[in-house]
Design an enzyme around this catalytic site. Structure first.
Site, PDB file in Angstrom:
ATOM      1  N   GLU A  63       8.186   2.908   0.849  1.00 41.15           N
ATOM      2  CA  GLU A  63       8.926   3.631   1.889  1.00 41.15           C
ATOM      3  C   GLU A  63      10.335   4.000   1.458  1.00 41.15           C
ATOM      4  O   GLU A  63      10.992   4.828   2.112  1.00 41.15           O
ATOM      5  CB  GLU A  63       8.960   2.798   3.179  1.00 41.15           C
ATOM      6  CG  GLU A  63       9.953   1.650   3.218  1.00 41.15           C
ATOM      7  CD  GLU A  63       9.511   0.405   2.486  1.00 41.15           C
ATOM      8  OE1 GLU A  63      10.138  -0.654   2.689  1.00 41.15           O
ATOM      9  OE2 GLU A  63       8.545   0.478   1.682  1.00 41.15           O
ATOM     10  N   HIS A  75       8.329  -1.426  -2.604  1.00 46.42           N
ATOM     11  CA  HIS A  75       8.640  -0.711  -1.367  1.00 46.42           C
ATOM     12  C   HIS A  75       8.441   0.803  -1.508  1.00 46.42           C
ATOM     13  O   HIS A  75       9.380   1.537  -1.804  1.00 46.42           O
ATOM     14  CB  HIS A  75      10.090  -0.974  -0.968  1.00 46.42           C
ATOM     15  CG  HIS A  75      10.345  -2.334  -0.423  1.00 46.42           C
ATOM     16  ND1 HIS A  75      10.413  -2.603   0.925  1.00 46.42           N
ATOM     17  CD2 HIS A  75      10.540  -3.520  -1.047  1.00 46.42           C
ATOM     18  CE1 HIS A  75      10.652  -3.896   1.109  1.00 46.42           C
ATOM     19  NE2 HIS A  75      10.732  -4.476  -0.073  1.00 46.42           N
ATOM     20  N   CYS A 109       5.925  -5.916   1.070  1.00 49.57           N
ATOM     21  CA  CYS A 109       6.833  -7.024   0.792  1.00 49.57           C
ATOM     22  C   CYS A 109       6.583  -8.166   1.789  1.00 49.57           C
ATOM     23  O   CYS A 109       5.570  -8.839   1.704  1.00 49.57           O
ATOM     24  CB  CYS A 109       8.280  -6.544   0.793  1.00 49.57           C
ATOM     25  SG  CYS A 109       9.436  -7.695   0.008  1.00 49.57           S
TER      26      CYS A 109
END
Length: 257
Positions: free
Chosen positions: A214, A212, A103
């Site tokens: 994660e 994302h 991002c």
């Protein structure tokens, strides 16, 4: 009935691999990225944007957020952080330090010219937050090696300046050289050219993506679906493969450059 949210124990040999997580003023997802590395089996190392060196890490992640409030352009100010000079040199060196930008981190990678192109406002001019289906287009990078080409995954997406743009020559080069790492599937959420969600450099050690991963690494805290269909609430962990990929690549001989 209580859900089983346990995960298989990671390979203990990966623990010696140190992955630096860079925090800039305005970074939001540094702890999430660090947790993803630790869940994958590596050791996360906190790095501050003003650090003078990389403290011997084996790879680096530039996490998401709004560094410097996205003033000027998203990632433009962070590009001049002291530590970014060290990261740029290490990524371009013969050692080919693996670097992942997520991002805002992707935006920083384009601003620092480690990756081509740029990120601009979403074409609908609104912030977007949703689970997003992606297709892995290149499984030969340091960060995608545990996937297969054509594999589909679901990870969260949240951005305001997520539209990937570049000139026609660069777009043709990325496509011809197989440097599109991830592509949006089903719906282009921000107007990115050719549905591009992430790209890689020519050597495969630097990867940037807008969604994302994660946030999709731990059962109970991820998406409610995977590319294979619905799962129990929050149990989508498709993003973990990016973090195991770099650890397994390093343990098996380092960069794929």
């Amino acid at each position: 009935m209580v859900a089983d949210l346990s995960s298989p124990a990671p390979d203990a040999t990966l623990k010696d691999l140190r992955v630096g997580i860079v925090t800039f003023p305005g970074t939001l997802d540094d702890r999430d990225a660090a947790r993803a590395v630790d869940i994958a089996g590596g050791t996360s190392v906190a790095l501050w944007h003003a650090d003078a060196d990389l403290h011997g890490v084996d790879a680096v992640i530039l996490p998401g957020g709004f560094s410097y409030g996205d003033y000027l352009r998203a990632g433009a100010i962070s590009r001049f952080a002291p530590l970014m000079g060290r990261i740029i040199d290490a990524a371009n060196s013969s050692a080919a330090l693996p670097v992942l930008g997520i991002c805002n981190g992707f935006q920083i990678l384009t601003e620092s010219h480690l990756l081509p192109g740029s990120m601009i406002r979403n074409n609908h001019l609104k912030f977007i937050c949703r689970d997003q289906q992606l297709r892995v287009e290149n499984a030969q990078t340091n960060w995608t090696a545990d996937f297969t080409t054509g594999q589909e995954i679901v990870v969260p997406l949240k951005n305001n300046d997520g539209q990937y743009v570049c000139d026609q020559a660069t777009l043709e080069m990325l496509e011809a050289e197989g440097r599109v790492a991830f592509r949006y599937v089903g719906h282009n959420p921000n107007g990115s050219l050719n549905d591009i969600a992430g790209i890689t450099n020519a050597r495969g050690n630097v990867v940037g993506l807008m969604p994302h991963p994660e946030h999709a690494v731990e059962p109970g805290f991820g998406p409610d679906s995977t590319a294979q269909g619905q799962v129990a609430m929050g149990e989508g962990t498709d993003g973990l493969g990016l973090f195991t990929s770099v650890l397994n690549t390093l343990i098996n001989g380092g960069s794929r450059a």
